[in-house]
Design an enzyme around this catalytic site. Structure first.
Site, mmCIF file in Angstrom:
data_model
loop_
_atom_site.group_PDB
_atom_site.id
_atom_site.type_symbol
_atom_site.label_atom_id
_atom_site.label_comp_id
_atom_site.label_asym_id
_atom_site.label_seq_id
_atom_site.Cartn_x
_atom_site.Cartn_y
_atom_site.Cartn_z
ATOM 1 N N GLU B 43 0.808 -1.221 0.000
ATOM 2 C CA GLU B 43 0.000 0.000 0.000
ATOM 3 C C GLU B 43 0.840 1.270 0.000
ATOM 4 O O GLU B 43 0.511 2.243 -0.671
ATOM 5 C CB GLU B 43 -0.962 0.007 1.197
ATOM 6 C CG GLU B 43 -2.182 -0.882 1.035
ATOM 7 C CD GLU B 43 -1.893 -2.363 1.269
ATOM 8 O OE1 GLU B 43 -0.769 -2.694 1.680
ATOM 9 O OE2 GLU B 43 -2.788 -3.189 1.025
ATOM 10 N N HIS B 112 -10.218 -5.790 10.669
ATOM 11 C CA HIS B 112 -10.824 -5.429 9.394
ATOM 12 C C HIS B 112 -12.152 -4.702 9.567
ATOM 13 O O HIS B 112 -12.976 -4.667 8.662
ATOM 14 C CB HIS B 112 -11.019 -6.691 8.532
ATOM 15 C CG HIS B 112 -9.732 -7.178 7.943
ATOM 16 N ND1 HIS B 112 -9.668 -8.176 7.011
ATOM 17 C CD2 HIS B 112 -8.455 -6.788 8.152
ATOM 18 C CE1 HIS B 112 -8.409 -8.406 6.676
ATOM 19 N NE2 HIS B 112 -7.654 -7.561 7.367
#
Lengths: 414, 313
Positions: B43, B112
Site C-alpha cells: 500500500e 478489518h
C-alpha cells in the site's frame, strides 16, 4: 419488558400533576385498568390506570411532588421483580448508575441509555438535582416550600442551561426568581414560562414570610383569571324582584339556582351574541347554550357546566346538577364537567349582606351574570359583565330587559 | 475516465478482478492496463506512486482495499500527499483521490472493522468525504477527482449494496456541504456515512411520538460544514451526534467541542453523542452489532434528551 408509566395528560390546560398517592407498591401484581395511583390535577383528583397487566416496578416517583405531564413516574414489568427495589427516585433520572459506554447496547435490562445517564455525572459537582444514590433510605421529596425557598438563592445550587441563561439575559429576567424544572435545572421552557407569567411581587422589603404552594384548584383559578385581563369589559346592572321565582321554583321542586340558571339560558338563547366568544380567528358562534354556574367548594371556586341548558327539560338538568354537585363534593369533577361553558352565572344570594357585586368574564364566554342578595325593598341586584368585543351596551340592556320579563312571567318554568 | 485522459486508477485487484467490491469492474477492458493498474500488495508503494503521478499532472484514483490497509500507506498519505502542496509553496498541487471502504461490515474481525476517520481528520492538508447515498457517492467521487487537493473518499462497506436511482444530470452541491436530510424543530441529529440511514430511521420512529428530529448528513469530515450544523442547532437547541467510530477522541468529539463553542448560548441540554464502543470490534456477530449504534439507540438518546422537558413546553 419494562414499560414506563407516565404522568397522564388529563386536560388541555394540565402542565403538571401532583402525585398524591400510590395505591400499589413495587412488586405488587396489577391488572389492566386498575387504579394504581392518584393524581391531583388542576381541579380534581383522578386515578392513574394501569395500561397493562404486570407488576409495578420502581423507581417510583415520590408522592406530593408536582410532575410534568408525560414524565415517567414508574414502570410496569412482565415478571415480578426479584430484587425489591425500594430505592426511591425523583422522576426522570435513572436510578442505577449506568456504564460509561455511549450506548447500553447489550444491556436490555437497563433501557435507560448511558448517553443521558451521564448528564448529571458530567455536570459540576453540584449534588442538588441528582437524586437517590446518596440517600437510598429516604425518598427525596421536592416539597413545594423547599423549592420556593431554593429559588431565593440559585447562585449556590441550581444549574441553568446556557440557552436558558442567554434567554433570561435577553428578556431581562432575574434567574433567581425562576423555579427550575423537575430535573433541578432551569431550561428554556422555565424561562419562557417566567417571561410569559405576570411579574412577581417583590416581598424582600416587607416582613418575613413563608411561601406556601397553592392547591392545584387555586392555582388554576389564578391562571384563568389572569388570562382574562385582556378582555375589555363593561358592567351593566338592573334590579329585579325574585320572590315569584323563589315561590314557583319551590312548588316545581326545582332548586332556585337551577331555576335562575334556566332563566339565563333561555334569555341567552334568544340573543346569539351572548353565546359567542371572541377568538383570534373570529367570533365563535356556539350551537348550544352551555351554562357554567359558579360553585363555592370551600377550598375555591369551580364552575360545573350544564350542557344545552336552554333546550333540555328541567328534570334532566336537575339530575345533571345533582351529579355535578356530588362530584364537586368528592373532588372528582372531570375537565369535561367544568370546562367549555358559553355563559356564566354567579349567585351570591345566600349572603344577605351583599347588595351588589360584579364578576369577571371567564375566557371562553362573552358574559357573566352576578346575582346578589335581595335588598330591603325586595329587589335583587343583577350585574352583567360583558366582553365589549362581542356585546354592546344596548344588547346588554335588552338582555336584562328580557330577563326581567322572564322573571315576572314564569310560564316557562311550570 | 472518459471525460479526462489524465484520470488513472490503481490498487490491488482493481484491474483484472474488477475490484474487491466490484467498483472498478469493466474499467480495465475499457481503458486498458495503463490507466487501470493492478498493483502488488504494497500500500505504501502504490499510494506513493499515486502521489508522484499527481505531482506530475495526472489525476490518480488510488484504491486501498479497505481503510484497515491504509495503515501501511500512512506515510504516503500523511507525510507526502498531505504535506507536499504546502511544503512546495503550492508548486505541486495534489489532485490525488484515495478511495477506501471502511466501517463495520459483517464479522470481519477487529483488524478489518476499523473506522479510522478520526486518524485522517487529524491530518491538516487532507480532505475527507463520507458519502451516505449512491447519488453522493457518484457526485463526490467525481468532485474528488476534479479537485486539486489530496482527497480521501471514505465509503462504507455495507453501503456498497444500497440501490438508488442516480441522476447523472443533477447539479451537485459543493463537495463539502452538509445536507439536511430531514427537518424537524425539536432536535438536531448530526450523522455521516451509514449512520445517516439509521438516524433517518430513528427520525421516522420519533415522528410518531411527536418528536421532530432534523437529520444532517455531514457528507464531509474535513472540512466540516459548520454553518449548516450551527444554524440547525440554534433553531432546535438540542444536538445529538451519531458516529459509528469509537467515541473517544472521534469525529463526534470534534463536532461536540466546536458546536459547543459556536452554539453555547443556544444549547438547552448538553450535546450528546451516540457512538461505537471504545473496544476492538468483537468477532461474535451479536457483540459486533452491539458495539456500534443501532437505530433504537438513537431513538432512545433523542427521547432522553427531550423527555424531561416535554409537557412543560
Amino acid at each position: 419488558m419494562k414499560n414506563p408509566i407516565t404522568m397522564p395528560v388529563l386536560s388541555d390546560t394540565m402542565q403538571t400533576g401532583r402525585l398524591t398517592r400510590w395505591n400499589k407498591s413495587v412488586g405488587d401484581a396489577i391488572k389492566k385498568g386498575e387504579a394504581i395511583a392518584e393524581v391531583e390535577t388542576d381541579k380534581a383528583v383522578l386515578d392513574v390506570e394501569a395500561f397493562a397487566d404486570g407488576f409495578l416496578a420502581g423507581p417510583l416517583a415520590a408522592t406530593d411532588t408536582d410532575i410534568p405531564v408525560r414524565q415517567v413516574i414508574g414502570y410496569i414489568v412482565d415478571q415480578a421483580p426479584t430484587v425489591a427495589p425500594d430505592t426511591p427516585a425523583t422522576p426522570a433520572t435513572p436510578a442505577t448508575p449506568a456504564a460509561p459506554e455511549p450506548h447500553a447496547a447489550a444491556a436490555d435490562a437497563a433501557p435507560v441509555p448511558a448517553v443521558v445517564a451521564q448528564i448529571p455525572a458530567q455536570g459540576n459537582a453540584n449534588p442538588v438535582p441528582v437524586p437517590s444514590q446518596a440517600s437510598p433510605s429516604a425518598p427525596i421529596k421536592q416539597s413545594p416550600v423547599a423549592e420556593s425557598e431554593k429559588s431565593g438563592d440559585h447562585a449556590d445550587g441550581v444549574r441553568i442551561s446556557p440557552y436558558a441563561r442567554a434567554l433570561a439575559a435577553d428578556l431581562n429576567l432575574d434567574l433567581q426568581q425562576i423555579t427550575p424544572g423537575a430535573d433541578g435545572v432551569i431550561h428554556a421552557s422555565q424561562v419562557l414560562a417566567a417571561a410569559l407569567a405576570p411579574q412577581d411581587v417583590d416581598l424582600r422589603m416587607g416582613p418575613p414570610y413563608q411561601i406556601e404552594k397553592p392547591s392545584a384548584l387555586r392555582a388554576a383559578v389564578a391562571r384563568n383569571m389572569s388570562a382574562t385581563l385582556q378582555t375589555p369589559t363593561f358592567l351593566i346592572s338592573s334590579r329585579f324582584n325574585l320572590s315569584a321565582l323563589h315561590a314557583t321554583a319551590k312548588t316545581a321542586k326545582l332548586s332556585f339556582t337551577l331555576a335562575l340558571g334556566r332563566a339565563c339560558a333561555l334569555t341567552v338563547a334568544e340573543d346569539p351574541w351572548f353565546n359567542q366568544v371572541w377568538t383570534r380567528q373570529g367570533l365563535a358562534k356556539r350551537q348550544r347554550v352551555d351554562l357554567g354556574i359558579a360553585v363555592d367548594t370551600g377550598a375555591g371556586l369551580i364552575t360545573p357546566v350544564l350542557r344545552d341548558a336552554a333546550v333540555r327539560p328541567s328534570s334532566e338538568l336537575a339530575e345533571d346538577w345533582r351529579i355535578l354537585l356530588a362530584k364537586v363534593k368528592s373532588g372528582r369533577l372531570l375537565p369535561e364537567d367544568y370546562q367549555g361553558a358559553t355563559f356564566y352565572l354567579s349567585n351570591l344570594g345566600i349572603f344577605p349582606e351583599i347588595e351588589r357585586f360584579n364578576a369577571i368574564v371567564p375566557t371562553g364566554a362573552a358574559a357573566i351574570l352576578a346575582v346578589a342578595a335581595a335588598g330591603s325593598d325586595g329587589l335583587t341586584d343583577f350585574t352583567l359583565s360583558c366582553d365589549h368585543r362581542v356585546i354592546f351596551g344596548a344588547d346588554a340592556a335588552r338582555f336584562l330587559q328580557r330577563l326581567g320579563k322572564r322573571l315576572e312571567d314564569l310560564s316557562w318554568l311550570t | 475516465m472518459a471525460a479526462d485522459e489524465s484520470v488513472i486508477t490503481l490498487g490491488e485487484d482493481v484491474g483484472l478482478y474488477g475490484g474487491t467490491y466490484r467498483v472498478t469492474e469493466g474499467l480495465m477492458a475499457k481503458y486498458g492496463e495503463w490507466r487501470v493498474r493492478d498493483t502488488p500488495i504494497s500500500e505504501n508503494s502504490f499510494t506513493g506512486l499515486g502521489v508522484g503521478a499527481a505531482m506530475l499532472g495526472l489525476r490518480p484514483v488510488v484504491e486501498i482495499m479497505t481503510i484497515n490497509f491504509a495503515l501501511f500507506a500512512i506515510d504516503a498519505i500523511i507525510n507526502m500527499a498531505a504535506k507536499i502542496p504546502f511544503m512546495s509553496g503550492g508548486q505541486f498541487p495534489m489532485p490525488l483521490t484515495i478511495r477506501m471502504p471502511g466501517g463495520i461490515a459483517r464479522q470481519l474481525g477487529a483488524q478489518h472493522s476499523q473506522r479510522l476517520e478520526h486518524t485522517l481528520m487529524n491530518v491538516p492538508g487532507l480532505r475527507i468525504v463520507v458519502p451516505a447515498t449512491p447519488q453522493d457517492a457518484y457526485w463526490q467521487l467525481r468532485q474528488a477527482i476534479h479537485s486539486d487537493d489530496a482527497l480521501i473518499v471514505l465509503e462504507h462497506e455495507l453501503l456498497y449494496f444500497t440501490k438508488e436511482h442516480v441522476d447523472e444530470a443533477a447539479v451537485a452541491p459543493p463537495i463539502h456541504q452538509a445536507l439536511l436530510r430531514r427537518q424537524g424543530r425539536d432536535i438536531t441529529c448530526i450523522a455521516y456515512s451509514r449512520m445517516v440511514i439509521l438516524a433517518l430511521e430513528a427520525a421516522d420512529i420519533l415522528a410518531k411520538e411527536g418528536i421532530a428530529m432534523t437529520v444532517i448528513d455531514l457528507r464531509s469530515l474535513a472540512p466540516i460544514d459548520w454553518d449548516t450544523c450551527v444554524q440547525s442547532v440554534q433553531q432546535t437547541h438540542h444536538c445529538l451526534i451519531v458516529e459509528e467510530d469509537c467515541r473517544f477522541a472521534g469525529a463526534g468529539a470534534e463536532l461536540s467541542a466546536t458546536l459547543q463553542e459556536r452554539c453555547f448560548y443556544f444549547l438547552d441540554r448538553p450535546i450528546q453523542r451516540v457512538a461505537g464502543l471504545d473496544i476492538p470490534t468483537p468477532f461474535n456477530g451479536q457483540l459486533e452489532a452491539a458495539s456500534i449504534p443501532r437505530t433504537e439507540d438513537i431513538v432512545n438518546a433523542a427521547r432522553q434528551i427531550l423527555d424531561t422537558q416535554r409537557g412543560q413546553s
